[in-house]
Design a protein around this motif. Structure first.
Motif, mmCIF file in Angstrom:
data_model
loop_
_atom_site.group_PDB
_atom_site.id
_atom_site.type_symbol
_atom_site.label_atom_id
_atom_site.label_comp_id
_atom_site.label_asym_id
_atom_site.label_seq_id
_atom_site.Cartn_x
_atom_site.Cartn_y
_atom_site.Cartn_z
ATOM 1 N N TYR A 79 0.862 -1.169 0.000
ATOM 2 C CA TYR A 79 0.000 0.000 0.000
ATOM 3 C C TYR A 79 0.901 1.223 0.000
ATOM 4 O O TYR A 79 1.924 1.248 0.676
ATOM 5 C CB TYR A 79 -0.894 0.040 1.245
ATOM 6 C CG TYR A 79 -1.289 1.432 1.643
ATOM 7 C CD1 TYR A 79 -0.668 2.063 2.713
ATOM 8 C CD2 TYR A 79 -2.230 2.144 0.914
ATOM 9 C CE1 TYR A 79 -1.000 3.359 3.067
ATOM 10 C CE2 TYR A 79 -2.557 3.422 1.256
ATOM 11 C CZ TYR A 79 -1.950 4.027 2.349
ATOM 12 O OH TYR A 79 -2.276 5.308 2.675
ATOM 13 N N SER A 156 -4.117 2.586 5.092
ATOM 14 C CA SER A 156 -4.748 1.485 4.379
ATOM 15 C C SER A 156 -5.371 1.993 3.094
ATOM 16 O O SER A 156 -5.915 3.099 3.042
ATOM 17 C CB SER A 156 -5.852 0.849 5.235
ATOM 18 O OG SER A 156 -6.482 -0.202 4.537
ATOM 19 N N SER A 162 -6.069 -5.276 2.433
ATOM 20 C CA SER A 162 -6.312 -5.255 3.874
ATOM 21 C C SER A 162 -5.350 -4.302 4.577
ATOM 22 O O SER A 162 -4.220 -4.101 4.118
ATOM 23 C CB SER A 162 -6.158 -6.669 4.443
ATOM 24 O OG SER A 162 -7.093 -7.545 3.845
ATOM 25 N N PRO A 163 -5.768 -3.717 5.701
ATOM 26 C CA PRO A 163 -4.905 -2.761 6.404
ATOM 27 C C PRO A 163 -3.597 -3.399 6.864
ATOM 28 O O PRO A 163 -3.598 -4.524 7.381
ATOM 29 C CB PRO A 163 -5.751 -2.338 7.611
ATOM 30 C CG PRO A 163 -7.157 -2.629 7.210
ATOM 31 C CD PRO A 163 -7.095 -3.843 6.325
ATOM 32 N N LYS A 267 -14.271 -2.536 0.933
ATOM 33 C CA LYS A 267 -13.899 -3.033 2.251
ATOM 34 C C LYS A 267 -15.032 -2.831 3.250
ATOM 35 O O LYS A 267 -15.523 -1.713 3.449
ATOM 36 C CB LYS A 267 -12.633 -2.340 2.752
ATOM 37 C CG LYS A 267 -11.357 -2.958 2.219
ATOM 38 C CD LYS A 267 -11.203 -4.382 2.712
ATOM 39 C CE LYS A 267 -10.032 -5.096 2.061
ATOM 40 N NZ LYS A 267 -10.000 -6.528 2.434
ATOM 41 N N ASN A 338 -0.500 -0.434 13.215
ATOM 42 C CA ASN A 338 -1.485 0.235 12.369
ATOM 43 C C ASN A 338 -2.886 -0.364 12.516
ATOM 44 O O ASN A 338 -3.868 0.272 12.138
ATOM 45 C CB ASN A 338 -1.014 0.159 10.907
ATOM 46 C CG ASN A 338 -1.886 0.951 9.961
ATOM 47 O OD1 ASN A 338 -2.053 2.159 10.128
ATOM 48 N ND2 ASN A 338 -2.458 0.278 8.981
ATOM 49 N N GLN A 339 -2.975 -1.564 13.088
ATOM 50 C CA GLN A 339 -4.280 -2.164 13.379
ATOM 51 C C GLN A 339 -4.696 -1.915 14.822
ATOM 52 O O GLN A 339 -5.666 -2.504 15.301
ATOM 53 C CB GLN A 339 -4.265 -3.663 13.070
ATOM 54 C CG GLN A 339 -4.103 -3.970 11.582
ATOM 55 C CD GLN A 339 -4.246 -5.453 11.261
ATOM 56 O OE1 GLN A 339 -4.504 -6.281 12.135
ATOM 57 N NE2 GLN A 339 -4.090 -5.803 9.991
ATOM 58 N N ALA A 363 0.330 -4.036 2.750
ATOM 59 C CA ALA A 363 -1.001 -4.566 2.989
ATOM 60 C C ALA A 363 -0.929 -5.975 3.567
ATOM 61 O O ALA A 363 -0.147 -6.811 3.122
ATOM 62 C CB ALA A 363 -1.810 -4.582 1.689
ATOM 63 N N ASP A 367 -7.843 -9.615 6.663
ATOM 64 C CA ASP A 367 -8.491 -8.506 7.346
ATOM 65 C C ASP A 367 -8.420 -8.702 8.859
ATOM 66 O O ASP A 367 -8.460 -9.836 9.344
ATOM 67 C CB ASP A 367 -9.962 -8.406 6.929
ATOM 68 C CG ASP A 367 -10.152 -7.771 5.565
ATOM 69 O OD1 ASP A 367 -9.224 -7.076 5.104
ATOM 70 O OD2 ASP A 367 -11.228 -7.969 4.969
#
Length: 373
Positions: A79, A156, A162-163, A267, A338-339, A363, A367
């Motif tokens: 990403y 993201s 996905s993030p 998403k 980041n999540q 990425a 998910d």
């Protein structure tokens, strides 16, 4: 024989999250950590949310990429440098250039730099709120040292990818001055002083814990749907003055005028993501890109109402006591979960001031999920 210095985490004083990392004896490049120590680093990241490793100004882009990639064995693709993010209409189009030999690493900053990573000359522009917020600061407020949170977000694509689990951000050239700026919370008149262009963070876990029991239950069952090509979708719109979400004025690009998109790539992510190390629930909403919210009872909140709900839930999380704004020093390598956090650019630079940074995120292959205890 001297005792070997183990990998250590020292919590950042007076901050609601974050820790400074001391590397083991003999290790200068974090990419060289053995598997056991790297696992400790990852557990430290998911526990403290933000890690700072000082003295990394010579870290190679290849090492930064390896560190970022090792944080998530599932990661596939990247990403940050896909064509979509350089699209003429994307709000991200001016936010950096890719390192030629390591395109997953982005060069960010302010000013012109010569002969960097094989590029003869690059012109960098620090993102500021002036061309993103509905009501920017006045010239007088800027002259008096005020700035804004630019955009609270998760790194993201939020479309088709996905993030990322981890973002790494490296300060290579940072202004030597200890200039500070002020942020005013316009709804409460609170003020904070921050280092110029510091990066703000808040913990999604702390944000979730602060919710009422009723809101926790609602959040745990809610799915957030993001717009197709969200950064293009929102490009004509403008943000709230705290960078939490967008103002709904009907300015978004109609879905049928966006670049070609597929429903399967839109998403739809849980509002709450569960930390696999701590088990804590993290409230994770990208308020700028939200399109709809799907409630557990089947109710759907459309764009304006979804933004209002995102704002209601996120706004307490950016209160002064809940955020950490990192004051960048040359050589700081920041790793953030980041999540598990949201973050924001702040600040602006005067003419002639320069800054050079490297950013990497990749990425994830899966998910994030909500795990009910």
């Amino acid at each position: 024989m001297p005792h070997r210095q183990e990998l250590e985490f020292t919590p950042i004083p007076d901050a609601p999250l974050g820790a400074v990392v001391t590397l083991p004896t003999g290790i200068t490049d974090p990419a060289d950590l053995n598997d056991e120590d790297f696992q400790k680093l990852k557990e430290g990241l998911l526990t403290h949310s933000v890690l700072v490793i000082p003295g990394q100004e010579n870290l190679a882009p290849s090492s930064q990429y390896q560190i970022t990639k090792r944080m998530d064995p599932s990661c596939e693709g990247a990403y940050g440098h896909a064509k979509e993010f350089r699209h003429d209409q994307s709000v991200l189009r001016r936010d950096g250039v890719s390192v030629p030999d390591q395109p997953q690493v982005q060069v960010l900053g302010q000013g012109t730099f010569k002969n960097h990573c094989g590029m003869a000359s690059i012109d960098l522009r620090h993102p500021t709120h002036f061309d993103f917020h509905q009501k920017p600061l006045s010239d007088e407020e800027v002259a008096n040292g005020y700035t804004r949170f630019y955009r609270w977000h998760i790194d993201s694509a939020l479309y088709g990818l996905s993030p990322p689990v981890c973002t790494t951000l490296l300060g290579i050239h940072v202004p030597e001055t200890t200039k500070t700026m002020k942020i005013k919370y316009e709804d409460t008149n609170e003020e904070i002083e921050i280092a110029q262009a510091g990066t703000g963070f808040f913990s999604g876990a702390n944000a979730f814990d602060a919710l009422s029991d009723e809101d926790k239950e609602l959040a745990l069952g809610t799915t957030v749907e993001y717009a197709p090509h969200p950064y293009i979708f929102i490009s004509p719109a403008r943000a709230t003055s705290d960078g939490v979400t967008m103002v709904s004025e009907g300015k978004e690009i109609p879905l049928d005028e966006l670049p070609e998109w597929e429903e399967s790539k839109v998403k739809k992510l849980p509002m709450v993501w569960t930390n696999p190390v701590t088990g804590r629930h993290h409230l994770q909403i990208h308020g700028a890109c939200v399109y709809r919210m799907h409630r557990p009872d089947g109710t759907v909140l459309e764009l304006e109402d979804a933004r209002k709900e995102a704002y209601r839930l996120i706004r307490p999380a950016i209160s002064p006591k809940n955020i950490y704004v990192h004051p960048w020093k040359k050589g700081d390598l920041a790793l953030f979960h980041n999540q598990g956090v949201l973050h924001s650019v702040t600040g602006q630079f005067a003419e002639g001031e320069t800054r050079l940074m490297h950013q990497c995120n990749i990425a994830s292959g899966i998910d994030p999920v909500t795990v009910r205890n």
